[in-house]
Design a protein around this motif. Structure first.
Motif, PDB file in Angstrom:
ATOM      1  N   LEU A  49       0.824  -1.210   0.000  1.00  0.00           N
ATOM      2  CA  LEU A  49       0.000   0.000   0.000  1.00  0.00           C
ATOM      3  C   LEU A  49       0.856   1.256   0.000  1.00  0.00           C
ATOM      4  O   LEU A  49       0.361   2.368   0.128  1.00  0.00           O
ATOM      5  N   ASP A  50       2.174   1.066  -0.117  1.00  0.00           N
ATOM      6  CA  ASP A  50       3.142   2.157  -0.288  1.00  0.00           C
ATOM      7  C   ASP A  50       3.249   3.072   0.932  1.00  0.00           C
ATOM      8  O   ASP A  50       3.424   4.282   0.794  1.00  0.00           O
ATOM      9  N   VAL A  51       3.131   2.509   2.108  1.00  0.00           N
ATOM     10  CA  VAL A  51       3.363   3.242   3.355  1.00  0.00           C
ATOM     11  C   VAL A  51       4.180   2.345   4.294  1.00  0.00           C
ATOM     12  O   VAL A  51       3.807   2.102   5.434  1.00  0.00           O
ATOM     13  N   CYS A  52       5.290   1.863   3.771  1.00  0.00           N
ATOM     14  CA  CYS A  52       6.098   0.863   4.471  1.00  0.00           C
ATOM     15  C   CYS A  52       6.574   1.336   5.841  1.00  0.00           C
ATOM     16  O   CYS A  52       6.787   0.508   6.731  1.00  0.00           O
ATOM     17  N   ASP A  53       6.730   2.632   6.033  1.00  0.00           N
ATOM     18  CA  ASP A  53       7.172   3.144   7.337  1.00  0.00           C
ATOM     19  C   ASP A  53       6.106   2.953   8.408  1.00  0.00           C
ATOM     20  O   ASP A  53       6.370   3.147   9.593  1.00  0.00           O
ATOM     21  N   GLN A  54       4.901   2.528   8.023  1.00  0.00           N
ATOM     22  CA  GLN A  54       3.800   2.322   8.964  1.00  0.00           C
ATOM     23  C   GLN A  54       3.457   0.838   9.158  1.00  0.00           C
ATOM     24  O   GLN A  54       2.430   0.508   9.735  1.00  0.00           O
ATOM     25  N   ALA A  55       4.301  -0.060   8.678  1.00  0.00           N
ATOM     26  CA  ALA A  55       4.010  -1.503   8.731  1.00  0.00           C
ATOM     27  C   ALA A  55       3.730  -1.951  10.158  1.00  0.00           C
ATOM     28  O   ALA A  55       4.393  -1.514  11.083  1.00  0.00           O
ATOM     29  N   ASN A  56       2.746  -2.734  10.316  1.00  0.00           N
ATOM     30  CA  ASN A  56       1.692  -3.343   9.540  1.00  0.00           C
ATOM     31  C   ASN A  56       0.538  -2.358   9.360  1.00  0.00           C
ATOM     32  O   ASN A  56       0.070  -1.769  10.312  1.00  0.00           O
ATOM     33  N   VAL A  57       0.063  -2.271   8.128  1.00  0.00           N
ATOM     34  CA  VAL A  57      -0.997  -1.331   7.800  1.00  0.00           C
ATOM     35  C   VAL A  57      -2.326  -2.080   7.656  1.00  0.00           C
ATOM     36  O   VAL A  57      -2.401  -3.125   7.010  1.00  0.00           O
ATOM     37  N   VAL A  58      -3.361  -1.519   8.278  1.00  0.00           N
ATOM     38  CA  VAL A  58      -4.722  -2.027   8.168  1.00  0.00           C
ATOM     39  C   VAL A  58      -5.604  -0.839   7.785  1.00  0.00           C
ATOM     40  O   VAL A  58      -5.550   0.207   8.437  1.00  0.00           O
ATOM     41  N   VAL A  59      -6.381  -0.996   6.724  1.00  0.00           N
ATOM     42  CA  VAL A  59      -7.300   0.051   6.287  1.00  0.00           C
ATOM     43  C   VAL A  59      -8.718  -0.439   6.552  1.00  0.00           C
ATOM     44  O   VAL A  59      -9.106  -1.513   6.088  1.00  0.00           O
ATOM     45  N   VAL A  60      -9.478   0.346   7.302  1.00  0.00           N
ATOM     46  CA  VAL A  60     -10.865  -0.007   7.601  1.00  0.00           C
ATOM     47  C   VAL A  60     -11.747   0.786   6.642  1.00  0.00           C
ATOM     48  O   VAL A  60     -11.783   2.017   6.680  1.00  0.00           O
ATOM     49  N   GLN A  61     -12.427   0.047   5.767  1.00  0.00           N
ATOM     50  CA  GLN A  61     -13.305   0.651   4.773  1.00  0.00           C
ATOM     51  C   GLN A  61     -14.710   0.781   5.365  1.00  0.00           C
ATOM     52  O   GLN A  61     -15.205  -0.167   5.969  1.00  0.00           O
ATOM     53  N   PRO A  62     -15.358   1.923   5.202  1.00  0.00           N
ATOM     54  CA  PRO A  62     -16.719   2.057   5.736  1.00  0.00           C
ATOM     55  C   PRO A  62     -17.711   1.195   4.970  1.00  0.00           C
ATOM     56  O   PRO A  62     -17.515   0.884   3.801  1.00  0.00           O
ATOM     57  N   SER A  63     -18.775   0.838   5.652  1.00  0.00           N
ATOM     58  CA  SER A  63     -19.892   0.128   5.017  1.00  0.00           C
ATOM     59  C   SER A  63     -20.646   1.103   4.123  1.00  0.00           C
ATOM     60  O   SER A  63     -20.368   2.315   4.113  1.00  0.00           O
ATOM     61  N   ALA A  64     -21.637   0.596   3.419  1.00  0.00           N
ATOM     62  CA  ALA A  64     -22.486   1.464   2.600  1.00  0.00           C
ATOM     63  C   ALA A  64     -23.172   2.508   3.474  1.00  0.00           C
ATOM     64  O   ALA A  64     -23.264   3.685   3.105  1.00  0.00           O
ATOM     65  N   VAL A  65     -23.628   2.099   4.646  1.00  0.00           N
ATOM     66  CA  VAL A  65     -24.274   3.029   5.574  1.00  0.00           C
ATOM     67  C   VAL A  65     -23.261   4.074   6.057  1.00  0.00           C
ATOM     68  O   VAL A  65     -23.569   5.272   6.131  1.00  0.00           O
TER      69      VAL A  65
END
Length: 120
Positions: A49-65
Motif C-alpha cells: 500500500l506504499d506506506v512501508c514506514d507504517q508496517a503493519n498497515v490495516v485500512v478499515v473501509q466504511p460500510s455502505a451506511v
C-alpha cells in the motif's frame, strides 16, 4: 415477498507485501493477525500500500451506511500487537467508520497516507 439483503458491512484491507507481514517485523505473528481478522470481519489482503514506514498497515473501509454518512477509509499503521487487532475487530463488528465511534486507543495508530495528504 423477499427480504432485501443486509447492507454491506465495513471491510478491512491488510497490507502484506514488502514490509507488512514479513520477517522485517520480528516477533509479530502476521498469519495469526490475518486469520483473526478474516474469521471475524470481511478482510482482503493487498500487496504493498506504499506506506512501508507504517508496517503493519490495516485500512478499515466504511460500510455502505457509513459511506452514506460521509465516512472515508481509516488508515491504521504500526498495528503490530494482538490487542490492536482486537480493537479493530470490535470496531468493525460494531459498524465501523461512520456508524460506530472509533475506540480512542486506535487514535494511536491513525495516520494519513501520503496520497491523501492535502486532499479535501
Amino acid at each position: 415477498m423477499t427480504t432485501p439483503p443486509p447492507p454491506a458491512p465495513s471491510r478491512v484491507v491488510v497490507c502484506r507485501d514488502c514490509c507488512c507481514g514479513t520477517p522485517k517485523l520480528p516477533g509479530v505473528d502476521h498469519e495469526a493477525q490475518t486469520a483473526r481478522l478474516r474469521e471475524t470481519v470481511p478482510t482482503r489482503v493487498s500487496t504493498c500500500l506504499d506506506v512501508c514506514d507504517q508496517a503493519n498497515v490495516v485500512v478499515v473501509q466504511p460500510s455502505a451506511v457509513g459511506r452514506a454518512a460521509g465516512a472515508r477509509p481509516v488508515w491504521l499503521g504500526l498495528v503490530n500487537d494482538p490487542d490492536a487487532t482486537e480493537d479493530i475487530v470490535a470496531w468493525v463488528r460494531a459498524g465501523g467508520p461512520g456508524v460506530a465511534p472509533m475506540p480512542p486507543i486506535l487514535d494511536l495508530y491513525l495516520f494519513t497516507p501520503p496520497h491523501r495528504r492535502g486532499a479535501v
